[in-house]
Write a protein that holds these residues in place. Structure first.
Motif, PDB file in Angstrom:
ATOM      1  N   THR A   1      20.407   1.223  27.766  1.00  0.00           N
ATOM      2  CA  THR A   1      20.994   2.383  28.383  1.00  0.00           C
ATOM      3  C   THR A   1      20.750   2.374  29.887  1.00  0.00           C
ATOM      4  O   THR A   1      19.759   1.798  30.356  1.00  0.00           O
ATOM      5  N   PRO A   2      21.627   2.972  30.695  1.00  0.00           N
ATOM      6  CA  PRO A   2      21.391   3.034  32.146  1.00  0.00           C
ATOM      7  C   PRO A   2      20.052   3.712  32.460  1.00  0.00           C
ATOM      8  O   PRO A   2      19.660   4.655  31.776  1.00  0.00           O
ATOM      9  N   TYR A   3      19.390   3.200  33.487  1.00  0.00           N
ATOM     10  CA  TYR A   3      18.080   3.713  33.902  1.00  0.00           C
ATOM     11  C   TYR A   3      17.054   3.604  32.772  1.00  0.00           C
ATOM     12  O   TYR A   3      16.153   4.436  32.654  1.00  0.00           O
ATOM     13  N   ALA A   4      17.203   2.556  31.958  1.00  0.00           N
ATOM     14  CA  ALA A   4      16.336   2.382  30.800  1.00  0.00           C
ATOM     15  C   ALA A   4      14.870   2.268  31.199  1.00  0.00           C
ATOM     16  O   ALA A   4      13.985   2.792  30.510  1.00  0.00           O
ATOM     17  N   THR A   5      14.595   1.615  32.322  1.00  0.00           N
ATOM     18  CA  THR A   5      13.206   1.429  32.741  1.00  0.00           C
ATOM     19  C   THR A   5      12.552   2.759  33.085  1.00  0.00           C
ATOM     20  O   THR A   5      11.411   3.035  32.678  1.00  0.00           O
ATOM     21  N   THR A   6      13.267   3.593  33.838  1.00  0.00           N
ATOM     22  CA  THR A   6      12.728   4.908  34.195  1.00  0.00           C
ATOM     23  C   THR A   6      12.505   5.767  32.957  1.00  0.00           C
ATOM     24  O   THR A   6      11.467   6.424  32.810  1.00  0.00           O
ATOM     25  N   LEU A   7      13.477   5.752  32.053  1.00  0.00           N
ATOM     26  CA  LEU A   7      13.367   6.552  30.833  1.00  0.00           C
ATOM     27  C   LEU A   7      12.214   6.065  29.961  1.00  0.00           C
ATOM     28  O   LEU A   7      11.414   6.868  29.459  1.00  0.00           O
ATOM     29  N   LEU A   8      12.140   4.747  29.765  1.00  0.00           N
ATOM     30  CA  LEU A   8      11.070   4.198  28.932  1.00  0.00           C
ATOM     31  C   LEU A   8       9.705   4.470  29.544  1.00  0.00           C
ATOM     32  O   LEU A   8       8.759   4.846  28.833  1.00  0.00           O
ATOM     33  N   THR A   9       9.587   4.307  30.857  1.00  0.00           N
ATOM     34  CA  THR A   9       8.307   4.549  31.524  1.00  0.00           C
ATOM     35  C   THR A   9       7.871   5.998  31.358  1.00  0.00           C
ATOM     36  O   THR A   9       6.696   6.288  31.098  1.00  0.00           O
ATOM     37  N   THR A  10       8.822   6.931  31.466  1.00  0.00           N
ATOM     38  CA  THR A  10       8.484   8.350  31.309  1.00  0.00           C
ATOM     39  C   THR A  10       8.037   8.650  29.884  1.00  0.00           C
ATOM     40  O   THR A  10       7.076   9.404  29.668  1.00  0.00           O
ATOM     41  N   VAL A  11       8.712   8.070  28.915  1.00  0.00           N
ATOM     42  CA  VAL A  11       8.312   8.257  27.523  1.00  0.00           C
ATOM     43  C   VAL A  11       6.918   7.671  27.293  1.00  0.00           C
ATOM     44  O   VAL A  11       6.058   8.300  26.652  1.00  0.00           O
ATOM     45  N   VAL A  12       6.673   6.478  27.805  1.00  0.00           N
ATOM     46  CA  VAL A  12       5.379   5.825  27.611  1.00  0.00           C
ATOM     47  C   VAL A  12       4.251   6.640  28.244  1.00  0.00           C
ATOM     48  O   VAL A  12       3.187   6.842  27.631  1.00  0.00           O
ATOM     49  N   VAL A  13       4.458   7.117  29.464  1.00  0.00           N
ATOM     50  CA  VAL A  13       3.426   7.901  30.142  1.00  0.00           C
ATOM     51  C   VAL A  13       3.165   9.210  29.393  1.00  0.00           C
ATOM     52  O   VAL A  13       2.015   9.615  29.193  1.00  0.00           O
ATOM     53  N   THR A  14       4.235   9.876  28.954  1.00  0.00           N
ATOM     54  CA  THR A  14       4.073  11.140  28.230  1.00  0.00           C
ATOM     55  C   THR A  14       3.332  10.938  26.917  1.00  0.00           C
ATOM     56  O   THR A  14       2.395  11.676  26.593  1.00  0.00           O
ATOM     57  N   VAL A  15       3.756   9.937  26.151  1.00  0.00           N
ATOM     58  CA  VAL A  15       3.104   9.674  24.866  1.00  0.00           C
ATOM     59  C   VAL A  15       1.662   9.214  25.084  1.00  0.00           C
ATOM     60  O   VAL A  15       0.746   9.637  24.357  1.00  0.00           O
ATOM     61  N   GLY A  16       1.444   8.359  26.084  1.00  0.00           N
ATOM     62  CA  GLY A  16       0.089   7.900  26.369  1.00  0.00           C
ATOM     63  C   GLY A  16      -0.838   9.045  26.734  1.00  0.00           C
ATOM     64  O   GLY A  16      -1.966   9.133  26.241  1.00  0.00           O
ATOM     65  N   LEU A  17      -0.371   9.946  27.603  1.00  0.00           N
ATOM     66  CA  LEU A  17      -1.171  11.120  27.952  1.00  0.00           C
ATOM     67  C   LEU A  17      -1.437  11.980  26.726  1.00  0.00           C
ATOM     68  O   LEU A  17      -2.543  12.500  26.541  1.00  0.00           O
ATOM     69  N   SER A  18      -0.430  12.114  25.884  1.00  0.00           N
ATOM     70  CA  SER A  18      -0.565  12.951  24.695  1.00  0.00           C
ATOM     71  C   SER A  18      -1.602  12.370  23.738  1.00  0.00           C
ATOM     72  O   SER A  18      -2.412  13.119  23.163  1.00  0.00           O
ATOM     73  N   VAL A  19      -1.589  11.074  23.547  1.00  0.00           N
ATOM     74  CA  VAL A  19      -2.543  10.427  22.641  1.00  0.00           C
ATOM     75  C   VAL A  19      -3.973  10.787  23.023  1.00  0.00           C
ATOM     76  O   VAL A  19      -4.801  11.166  22.174  1.00  0.00           O
ATOM     77  N   PHE A  20      -4.280  10.717  24.318  1.00  0.00           N
ATOM     78  CA  PHE A  20      -5.656  10.942  24.751  1.00  0.00           C
ATOM     79  C   PHE A  20      -5.964  12.425  24.985  1.00  0.00           C
ATOM     80  O   PHE A  20      -7.045  12.897  24.622  1.00  0.00           O
ATOM     81  N   ALA A  21      -5.018  13.157  25.561  1.00  0.00           N
ATOM     82  CA  ALA A  21      -5.271  14.579  25.820  1.00  0.00           C
ATOM     83  C   ALA A  21      -5.412  15.363  24.520  1.00  0.00           C
ATOM     84  O   ALA A  21      -6.364  16.141  24.344  1.00  0.00           O
ATOM     85  N   HIS A  22      -4.500  15.166  23.589  1.00  0.00           N
ATOM     86  CA  HIS A  22      -4.579  15.892  22.326  1.00  0.00           C
ATOM     87  C   HIS A  22      -5.691  15.348  21.428  1.00  0.00           C
ATOM     88  O   HIS A  22      -6.277  16.090  20.643  1.00  0.00           O
ATOM     89  N   GLY A  23      -5.965  14.049  21.549  1.00  0.00           N
ATOM     90  CA  GLY A  23      -7.054  13.484  20.767  1.00  0.00           C
ATOM     91  C   GLY A  23      -8.408  14.030  21.181  1.00  0.00           C
ATOM     92  O   GLY A  23      -9.211  14.459  20.342  1.00  0.00           O
TER      93      GLY A  23
END
Length: 414
Positions: free
Chosen positions: A358-380
């Motif tokens: 998809t267009p801007y796939a890198t930006t979208l994927l990076t945002t998803v990765v950062v959000t999920v990564g933060l969630s894993v540790f913050a909620h954990g």
């Protein structure tokens, strides 16, 4: 084979030390993300795992399906029938508001992205994760109505988010046929309708057969657990064949299985839950060893800001708005608003978008990765102390929450 060997070693080590790690607030997701990141860094990304591979997508989907089915099959349907209002509010009011707030935050922080890409990002991150929230929804210290609401919400919202994700993905790829309104309506009807049908048929039939076979003593003991796993796989494959949401099918299938079989004990779904946990471990290792390393060079302050907003304001304000008039007080609203972790469903959506280029796939994927990564540790890290603090607040009021698991005390909050 190297990736498999290293993965099994990590799984063996974590299993052996899971008790002490859990008592210190270290979740399995945190451990396997870190392990994957370390292994991926040391190997220079040469583990032979591709983020756009069908295997990675299937592992993630099946992990979520097994965990959704298990959570639903263990639901207390009596409590759920008496308290449908709260999960209904979160799904029918909170989820659309989360989509809109996520869209607004994306337009503010990513002005150069097309509207379709921003909405795609919001759709990928609006669903909460049943696996990351498992420690909260299984803790008896949390009042029953709160646990049921969060469990049902996380079980169904990723499936409800699928139509919006698919339509926004088609728009961003310029492959959408017809107008947006009809496409959304068609996708919702297809994904939810076929998903519910597949779940009801497979879960209901499987549960009825389980009850009948047990009554006649037809089962050999070693086939009880594979039977339940096969029912979950049946709901998954039936929904996929019909074009429905496999996530909705899994959760609805688990509820139908519980209702028709009358088997709500943990032993009935133990193997299915453990299979989901193992696949989830593999997913988090792939996430750490591949997705995080891909995303790291592309992280910007806008991406970090969007991730923080997604886990706080974009989640918590819709929950507060959805619960207006419910009688829930601010500690409950804050608790439910915070525990909306982003995880496996968002990873699945991110993999699909990345695979489709998809267009801007890198930006979208990076945002998803950062959000999920933060969630894993913050909620954990916050699960244990926040559950403890909320439990103390709840216990400090008149009324016995163990006898009234779905009611909050009728006194003002301190």
């Amino acid at each position: 084979m190297i990736a498999l060997l290293l993965g099994t070693v990590v799984l063996v080590l974590f299993s052996a030390f899971s008790g002490p790690l859990s008592r210190r607030g270290v979740t399995s997701a945190m451990a396997f993300v870190l392990a994957g990141l370390i292994l991926g860094t040391v190997s220079g990304g040469s583990l032979g795992i591709g983020l756009d591979s069908a295997a990675a997508e299937q592992i993630t989907e099946l992990a979520l399906v097994f965990l959704l089915f298990t959570d639903a099959a263990r639901l207390d349907l009596g409590v759920l029938r008496r308290s449908l209002g709260w999960p209904g509010r979160l799904l029918l009011i909170g989820l659309p508001l989360t989509l809109l707030l996520g869209l607004g935050a994306g337009m503010l922080l990513f002005p150069d992205l097309p509207l379709a890409s921003v909405f795609l990002l919001s759709a990928m991150l609006c669903a909460t994760d049943a696996a990351l929230g498992q420690r909260v929804v299984e803790d008896p210290a949390v009042p029953g109505q709160v646990r049921q609401a969060l469990n049902v919400e996380s079980g169904l919202n990723d499936g409800i988010a699928v139509p919006f994700f698919l339509v926004s993905l088609d728009i961003s790829l310029a492959t959408l046929d017809g107008n947006v309104r009809s496409a959304v309506a068609s996708a919702i009807t297809e994904q939810i309708g076929w998903g519910v049908l597949a779940g009801v048929v497979m879960g209901g039939a499987g549960g009825y057969l389980l009850r009948a076979a047990r009554a006649r003593d037809w089962f050999l003991s070693e086939w009880h657990q594979p039977f339940t796993l096969a029912v979950a796989l049946g709901a998954f494959s039936a929904a996929g064949t019909l074009g429905g949401s496999v996530f909705i099918a899994a959760f609805v299938g688990g509820m139908a299985f519980r209702w028709s079989s009358g088997a709500g004990n943990v032993d009935t779904t133990r193997f299915t839950a453990e299979a989901g946990s193992v696949l989830a471990a593999g997913t988090w290792m792939i996430f750490g060893s591949v997705a995080v390393l891909i995303a790291l060079p592309h992280i910007t302050w806008q991406i970090i800001a969007y991730a923080v907003l997604s886990l706080t304001v974009v989640r918590m304000l819709p929950v507060a708005a959805a619960m207006i008039g419910s009688g829930a007080r601010w500690p409950t609203l804050a608790f439910m608003g915070w525990f909306g972790p982003r995880g496996l469903a968002s990873v699945v959506f991110g993999l699909l978008a990345f695979e489709r280029e998809t267009p801007y796939a890198t930006t979208l994927l990076t945002t998803v990765v950062v959000t999920v990564g933060l969630s894993v540790f913050a909620h954990g890290f916050t699960a244990m102390p926040f559950v403890s603090a909320y439990h103390r607040w709840f216990e400090a009021h008149p009324g016995n929450p163990r006898q009234n698991p779905g009611r909050e005390p009728d006194v003002p909050a301190r």
